[in-house]
Design a protein around this motif. Structure first.
Motif, PDB file in Angstrom:
ATOM      1  N   VAL A  23       0.844  -1.200   0.000  1.00  0.00           N
ATOM      2  CA  VAL A  23       0.000   0.000   0.000  1.00  0.00           C
ATOM      3  C   VAL A  23       0.880   1.253   0.000  1.00  0.00           C
ATOM      4  O   VAL A  23       0.605   2.232  -0.710  1.00  0.00           O
ATOM      5  CB  VAL A  23      -0.961  -0.041   1.221  1.00  0.00           C
ATOM      6  N   ALA A  24       1.971   1.217   0.762  1.00  0.00           N
ATOM      7  CA  ALA A  24       2.886   2.370   0.797  1.00  0.00           C
ATOM      8  C   ALA A  24       3.560   2.543  -0.571  1.00  0.00           C
ATOM      9  O   ALA A  24       3.680   3.668  -1.079  1.00  0.00           O
ATOM     10  CB  ALA A  24       3.940   2.167   1.886  1.00  0.00           C
ATOM     11  N   THR A  25       3.971   1.456  -1.175  1.00  0.00           N
ATOM     12  CA  THR A  25       4.614   1.535  -2.494  1.00  0.00           C
ATOM     13  C   THR A  25       3.645   2.088  -3.531  1.00  0.00           C
ATOM     14  O   THR A  25       4.011   2.924  -4.370  1.00  0.00           O
ATOM     15  CB  THR A  25       5.077   0.122  -2.937  1.00  0.00           C
ATOM     16  N   ALA A  26       2.407   1.616  -3.447  1.00  0.00           N
ATOM     17  CA  ALA A  26       1.394   2.056  -4.420  1.00  0.00           C
ATOM     18  C   ALA A  26       1.146   3.553  -4.310  1.00  0.00           C
ATOM     19  O   ALA A  26       1.040   4.260  -5.315  1.00  0.00           O
ATOM     20  CB  ALA A  26       0.091   1.287  -4.188  1.00  0.00           C
ATOM     21  N   ARG A  27       1.074   4.044  -3.079  1.00  0.00           N
ATOM     22  CA  ARG A  27       0.831   5.485  -2.889  1.00  0.00           C
ATOM     23  C   ARG A  27       2.000   6.293  -3.436  1.00  0.00           C
ATOM     24  O   ARG A  27       1.803   7.345  -4.054  1.00  0.00           O
ATOM     25  CB  ARG A  27       0.635   5.805  -1.402  1.00  0.00           C
ATOM     26  N   ALA A  28       3.198   5.802  -3.200  1.00  0.00           N
ATOM     27  CA  ALA A  28       4.385   6.518  -3.695  1.00  0.00           C
ATOM     28  C   ALA A  28       4.375   6.541  -5.227  1.00  0.00           C
ATOM     29  O   ALA A  28       4.606   7.577  -5.850  1.00  0.00           O
ATOM     30  CB  ALA A  28       5.654   5.845  -3.184  1.00  0.00           C
ATOM     31  N   ALA A  29       4.090   5.392  -5.837  1.00  0.00           N
ATOM     32  CA  ALA A  29       4.065   5.331  -7.306  1.00  0.00           C
ATOM     33  C   ALA A  29       3.011   6.298  -7.838  1.00  0.00           C
ATOM     34  O   ALA A  29       3.252   7.040  -8.802  1.00  0.00           O
ATOM     35  CB  ALA A  29       3.776   3.905  -7.769  1.00  0.00           C
ATOM     36  N   ALA A  30       1.855   6.316  -7.176  1.00  0.00           N
ATOM     37  CA  ALA A  30       0.777   7.210  -7.627  1.00  0.00           C
ATOM     38  C   ALA A  30       1.209   8.666  -7.520  1.00  0.00           C
ATOM     39  O   ALA A  30       0.974   9.456  -8.435  1.00  0.00           O
ATOM     40  CB  ALA A  30      -0.481   6.959  -6.799  1.00  0.00           C
ATOM     41  N   SER A  31       1.864   9.023  -6.413  1.00  0.00           N
ATOM     42  CA  SER A  31       2.220  10.444  -6.268  1.00  0.00           C
ATOM     43  C   SER A  31       3.345  10.833  -7.221  1.00  0.00           C
ATOM     44  O   SER A  31       3.522  12.005  -7.527  1.00  0.00           O
ATOM     45  CB  SER A  31       2.531  10.813  -4.812  1.00  0.00           C
ATOM     46  N   CYS A  32       4.098   9.855  -7.716  1.00  0.00           N
ATOM     47  CA  CYS A  32       5.105  10.165  -8.754  1.00  0.00           C
ATOM     48  C   CYS A  32       4.492  10.038 -10.146  1.00  0.00           C
ATOM     49  O   CYS A  32       5.226  10.081 -11.144  1.00  0.00           O
ATOM     50  CB  CYS A  32       6.285   9.205  -8.653  1.00  0.00           C
ATOM     51  N   ASN A  33       3.203   9.788 -10.208  1.00  0.00           N
ATOM     52  CA  ASN A  33       2.513   9.639 -11.479  1.00  0.00           C
ATOM     53  C   ASN A  33       3.126   8.546 -12.348  1.00  0.00           C
ATOM     54  O   ASN A  33       3.349   8.726 -13.538  1.00  0.00           O
ATOM     55  CB  ASN A  33       2.500  10.989 -12.212  1.00  0.00           C
ATOM     56  N   THR A  34       3.422   7.420 -11.692  1.00  0.00           N
ATOM     57  CA  THR A  34       3.909   6.296 -12.493  1.00  0.00           C
ATOM     58  C   THR A  34       3.111   5.031 -12.191  1.00  0.00           C
ATOM     59  O   THR A  34       2.205   5.042 -11.362  1.00  0.00           O
ATOM     60  CB  THR A  34       5.422   6.062 -12.304  1.00  0.00           C
ATOM     61  N   ILE A  35       3.467   3.957 -12.886  1.00  0.00           N
ATOM     62  CA  ILE A  35       2.704   2.705 -12.790  1.00  0.00           C
ATOM     63  C   ILE A  35       3.418   1.732 -11.869  1.00  0.00           C
ATOM     64  O   ILE A  35       4.614   1.509 -12.004  1.00  0.00           O
ATOM     65  CB  ILE A  35       2.557   2.076 -14.195  1.00  0.00           C
ATOM     66  N   MET A  36       2.660   1.155 -10.949  1.00  0.00           N
ATOM     67  CA  MET A  36       3.208   0.076 -10.129  1.00  0.00           C
ATOM     68  C   MET A  36       2.692  -1.249 -10.673  1.00  0.00           C
ATOM     69  O   MET A  36       1.505  -1.380 -10.964  1.00  0.00           O
ATOM     70  CB  MET A  36       2.735   0.227  -8.688  1.00  0.00           C
TER      71      MET A  36
END
Ligand SMILES: Cc1cc2nc3c(=O)[nH]c(=O)nc-3n(C[C@H](O)[C@H](O)[C@H](O)COP(=O)(O)O)c2cc1C
Ligand SMILES: CCCCC(=O)C(=O)O
Length: 292
Positions: A23-36
């Motif tokens: 969940v933490a990784t997903a939020r970080a990817a989202a805030s960098c506007n990239t795909i996890m």
């Protein structure tokens, strides 16, 4: 669509690195506007990751002997808005990971599988992950199984673990990921960067070619793009960022890579990603040839 051609590779069991896990990784990817790309062997569920934030996500699939379980997880990913399936083709069995055996590696709960499969396995004193994988993964996996996969989903399918031109152009799928699984599977498999160009040439733009393995700097991203990759995926650095500082740490890793890529582009005279060309890099072979 994404801000930089740098994606988060699927890596299993993020709760080994941080209590908040994927969940933490997903939020970080989202805030960098990239795909996890969420790993099949995640600790957080497909649903928890989907609910954690609004972003484009792909789902990585291991094909289990129990096809009903693989199909069920793909359906769940589809239902929860994941945009593509990344089928990993290089892990019909787990490579012999001697450190895991020596350390008696125990996988934390794979909660996606709750209610579907018992995850209690006897490790025989070695790696519990290896024992689990040998019970679950279908070691007869082959190209013919891709027809089955296409029949159970309407999502685009990318194949991960391609290291030859032949596999790259013969897949009939929607994308190819050049990868040797971070050198975790087969000793003496080629370094993925050394085969990227031949795979990209064989695919010849018919589908996107992605790349992973050893991306540690923006210059590495640049080299992979110059050799034919549309984008790269990053495995270990993301996990290290997660272990160091959770969501913030992952965000920092992606930002550093992006900043370094921009700097490299500027210094190489490339105002846009499309301006990065084959002539911007010289391979080891070319260097040796230039001495002859
Ligand atoms: C700890 C760890 C777990 C991984 N788990 C998965 C996985 O669940 N599924 C998968 O397809 N690849 C998995 N990989 C491979 C990565 O997706 C990727 O191919 C590799 O890490 C890229 O190399 P890099 O770590 O040098 O960036 C894993 C890699 C690591 C290091
Ligand atoms: C059973 C697979 C575990 C995740 C994985 O792919 C890896 O550790 O490389």
């Amino acid at each position: 669509m994404i801000e930089a051609p740098i994606l988060v590779a699927p890596t299993g069991m993020h709760r080994l690195a941080h209590p908040e896990g994927e969940v933490a990784t997903a939020r970080a990817a989202a805030s960098c506007n990239t795909i996890m790309v969420l790993s099949f062997t995640s600790n957080c569920t497909i649903e928890e990751v989907a609910a954690s934030c609004d972003a484009v996500r792909f789902f990585q699939l291991y094909v289990y002997k129990r096809r009903d379980i693989a199909a069920e997880l793909v359906k769940r990913a589809e239902r929860h808005g994941y945009k593509a399936v990344v089928v990993t083709g290089d892990t019909p069995r787990l490579g012999r990971r001697e450190a895991d055996i020596k350390n008696k590696m125990v996988a934390p709960r794979l909660r996606n599988l709750e209610g579907l499969l018992s995850v209690e396995v006897e490790s025989g004193g070695g790696s519990n992950l290896q024992a689990f994988a040998s019970q679950t993964h279908d070691d007869s996996l082959s190209w013919k199984d891709m027809a089955w996969l296409k029949s159970i989903t309407s999502l685009p399918i990318l194949i991960k673990g391609v290291l030859t031109a032949e596999d790259g152009c013969g897949s009939g799928l929607n994308g190819v990921i050049v990868s040797n699984h971070g050198a975790r599977q087969l000793d003496y498999a080629p370094a993925s960067l050394s085969v990227l160009e031949e795979v990209a040439e064989a695919v010849a733009g018919s589908v996107p070619v992605l790349f992973d393995g050893g991306i540690r700097r923006g210059t590495d991203v640049f080299k992979a793009l110059a050799l034919g990759a549309k984008a790269v995926m990053v495995g270990r650095p993301v996990v290290f960022g997660l272990a160091a500082k959770g969501e913030q740490g992952v965000r920092r890793v992606v930002e550093i890579l992006k900043d370094e890529l921009e700097l490299t582009m500027t210094l190489a005279g490339c105002p846009t990603i499309d301006a990065i060309s084959r002539s911007h890099v010289r391979t080891e072979q070319e260097r040796l040839r230039s001495f002859m």
